[in-house]
Design a protein around this motif. Structure first.
Motif, short mmCIF file in Angstrom:
data_model
loop_
_atom_site.label_atom_id
_atom_site.label_comp_id
_atom_site.label_asym_id
_atom_site.label_seq_id
_atom_site.Cartn_x
_atom_site.Cartn_y
_atom_site.Cartn_z
N ARG A 106 9.36 -1.08 -12.61
CA ARG A 106 8.56 0.02 -12.29
C ARG A 106 10.37 0.77 -12.06
N VAL A 107 10.96 0.47 -11.19
CA VAL A 107 12.29 1.63 -11.29
C VAL A 107 12.45 1.53 -12.70
N PRO A 108 12.72 1.82 -13.95
CA PRO A 108 13.08 2.11 -15.14
C PRO A 108 12.21 2.64 -15.64
N LEU A 109 11.08 3.26 -14.79
CA LEU A 109 9.86 4.97 -14.76
C LEU A 109 10.56 5.58 -14.17
N ALA A 110 11.53 5.67 -13.71
CA ALA A 110 12.04 6.23 -13.32
C ALA A 110 13.01 7.07 -14.54
N PHE A 111 13.54 6.32 -15.21
CA PHE A 111 14.79 6.69 -15.72
C PHE A 111 14.07 7.66 -17.68
N GLY A 164 1.36 -1.02 -0.17
CA GLY A 164 -0.12 -0.22 0.01
C GLY A 164 0.86 1.30 -0.37
N LEU A 165 1.99 1.09 0.51
CA LEU A 165 2.86 2.43 1.03
C LEU A 165 3.85 2.43 -0.80
N SER A 166 3.85 1.56 -1.14
CA SER A 166 4.45 1.55 -2.27
C SER A 166 3.88 2.27 -3.89
N VAL A 167 1.80 1.68 -4.10
CA VAL A 167 1.56 2.31 -4.68
C VAL A 167 0.12 3.59 -4.19
N GLY A 168 0.84 3.45 -3.39
CA GLY A 168 0.37 4.96 -2.94
C GLY A 168 0.85 5.59 -2.90
N GLY A 169 2.20 5.62 -3.07
CA GLY A 169 3.34 6.35 -3.64
C GLY A 169 3.55 7.06 -4.68
N PHE A 170 3.01 6.21 -5.21
CA PHE A 170 3.04 6.69 -6.88
C PHE A 170 1.63 6.92 -7.70
N MET A 171 0.76 5.80 -7.70
CA MET A 171 -0.59 5.44 -8.49
C MET A 171 -1.24 6.79 -8.26
N ILE A 206 4.98 0.00 -21.90
CA ILE A 206 5.56 -1.21 -22.12
C ILE A 206 6.02 -1.79 -20.72
N LEU A 207 6.36 -0.91 -19.67
CA LEU A 207 6.51 -0.70 -18.31
C LEU A 207 5.71 -1.16 -17.58
N LEU A 208 4.64 -0.64 -18.00
CA LEU A 208 3.57 -1.25 -16.85
C LEU A 208 2.86 -2.10 -17.30
N ALA A 209 2.90 -2.54 -18.77
CA ALA A 209 2.08 -3.50 -19.06
C ALA A 209 3.17 -4.53 -18.51
N ILE A 210 4.76 -5.16 -18.57
CA ILE A 210 5.21 -5.77 -17.58
C ILE A 210 4.83 -6.10 -16.32
N GLY A 211 4.52 -4.87 -15.23
CA GLY A 211 3.91 -4.53 -14.04
C GLY A 211 2.54 -4.48 -14.11
N GLY A 212 1.52 -5.54 -14.94
CA GLY A 212 0.43 -6.11 -14.85
C GLY A 212 0.14 -6.87 -13.71
N PHE A 213 1.20 -7.98 -13.63
CA PHE A 213 0.99 -8.97 -13.21
C PHE A 213 1.65 -8.94 -11.95
N TYR A 269 9.77 13.02 -9.84
CA TYR A 269 9.37 12.03 -10.43
C TYR A 269 10.41 10.77 -10.03
N THR A 270 11.70 10.87 -10.55
CA THR A 270 13.07 10.45 -10.62
C THR A 270 12.66 9.27 -8.80
N LEU A 271 13.07 10.13 -7.72
CA LEU A 271 12.99 9.99 -6.68
C LEU A 271 12.00 8.72 -6.08
#
Length: 403
Positions: free
Chosen positions: A100-105, A32-39, A114-121, A176-178
């Protein structure tokens, strides 16, 4: 202490004193902390950093929804046959970190898709399938399934209390990188906790629907559950995607206000989640669930009235009660419709959360530039009506099939 209070308190106490329930609780808190931080900031990030249009920003949720739909159903069925969840949880958390990490860059809209698609699972539905496994296994927990599920679901809300506020703070000081880096690290931390605390022997054949009992295929009732839940969570996805834009573009408020509004809902979830589960145990899961859907209709109608900021804050408190029914009790109801296929039932319901983004983006994204943004919430009210009618005609399985 009255019998009512004792029943409610004992249901919560079980979660914190039982090792298995406590492990899932802590895992969902970190998630919840992870998802709530960026979603809540995903659409704002897309428009500001990727220079995406409002429609493109909403469309970012589509690839993760499609992957989640295809992959999660197959793996959920496999977990029902194996009678184990831990391997699927581990892989889901690992993939979440990697995506998620590559989204920072990235500054490319295509790469972000593509990255968000990979994170779909994701691991969310597997945690709740495992929670049901433990409830079935532990005899003293069965009569308090709603309270236990609501309390565990509260863990995610607790993470979401701090997530949006933490996200806003990080954006102001590190960008947003951090933000994405921290989210990925939290996903990795959850993986480490699962490897350490979730014992494999706790899961061996705990499921009442293990391989010898789990029927093949997806029953028609679970297809109906998925479709009906899709309409429920189209509303929730629409809120997540376009309420932030409503706040910044229509009300001309700062990004930090987004964090405040989402945090208000999460704070009150701490109260409504376990209480909602408790009252569903008392008045019936289906009845409480349908009441929650009716309240969702009212929420979207009120949101569409172009309310000022003070009105929106009040509605976020109301939405916390709605989530106790749709996110918590609704999942228990879905599981009761197919008690021998808990993994599939949980996934059918929870995958609708991801896939609903497709419905929301198509329904609202194309209208945002044509009509005032608050008016598009009428569409979500209609979706909730359709969902409520569908669930009214579904029937729970007899109690003996759920034991």
């Amino acid at each position: 202490m009255s019998k009512t209070e004792n029943s409610f308190v004992s249901g919560i106490k079980i979660v914190f004193t039982d090792r298995d329930f406590r492990t899932i609780f802590i895992s969902l808190f970190i998630i919840g902390l992870s998802v709530g931080g960026f979603m809540p900031y995903l659409t704002v990030w897309a428009t500001n950093t990727l220079h995406a249009t409002s429609f493109q920003a909403g469309f970012l949720f589509v690839p993760m929804s499609i992957i989640g739909l295809i992959v999660s159903f197959y793996l959920a069925s496999l977990s029902d046959k194996w009678g184990k969840r831990k391997p699927f949880i581990i892989w889901a958390l690992l993939i979440g970190t990697i995506s998620r990490v590559p989204l920072a860059f990235t500054h490319s809209y295509t790469i972000a898709l593509i990255l968000l698609a990979i994170g779909g699972f994701n691991a969310f539905s597997f945690f709740f399938a495992l929670l049901n496994d433990f409830i079935v296994k532990k005899q003293e927990s069965k009569s308090q399934a709603g309270t236990i599920t609501g309390t565990v679901r509260m863990a995610f809300s607790q993470g979401y209390i701090f997530g949006p506020m933490l996200g806003a703070l990080i954006i102001d000081h590190g960008g947003y990188t951090l933000l994405f880096l921290l989210s990925g690290l939290l996903s990795l931390a959850t993986l480490g906790w699962v490897l350490f605390a979730l014992k494999e022997d706790s899961m061996l054949q705990t499921s009442a629907h293990a391989s010898s009992k789990a029927p093949a295929g997806i029953p028609s009732v679970l297809i109906a559950v998925f479709v009906a839940a899709l309409f429920i969570f189209a509303g929730d996805s629409g809120r997540s995607m376009y309420l932030p834009l409503y706040i910044t573009d229509t009300l001309k408020q700062s990004v930090s206000i987004i964090g405040i509004l989402f945090t208000v809902t999460s704070v009150f979830e701490l109260v409504f989640m376990p209480l909602g589960g408790y009252f569903s145990d008392k008045i019936g899961v289906k009845r409480f669930f349908v009441i929650g859907i009716a309240c969702q209709v009212l929420y979207f109608v009120l949101t569409s009235l172009h309310l000022p900021l003070s009105g929106l804050i009040a509605l976020q408190v109301f939405y916390a009660f709605i989530l106790s029914a749709t996110m918590g009790v609704g999942m228990v109801y879905a599981q009761s419709l197919a008690p021998r296929q808990i993994g599939l039932a949980t996934t059918a319901y929870m995958t609708a959360i991801q896939t609903s983004a497709v419905v929301s983006s198509l329904a609202m994204g194309s209208l945002v530039s044509v009509i005032p943004l608050p008016s598009t919430f009428y569409i979500l009210a209609v979706f909730a009506v359709v969902s409520g009618v569908m669930f009214l005609f579904m029937k729970q399985k007899p109690a003996e099939e759920m034991s």
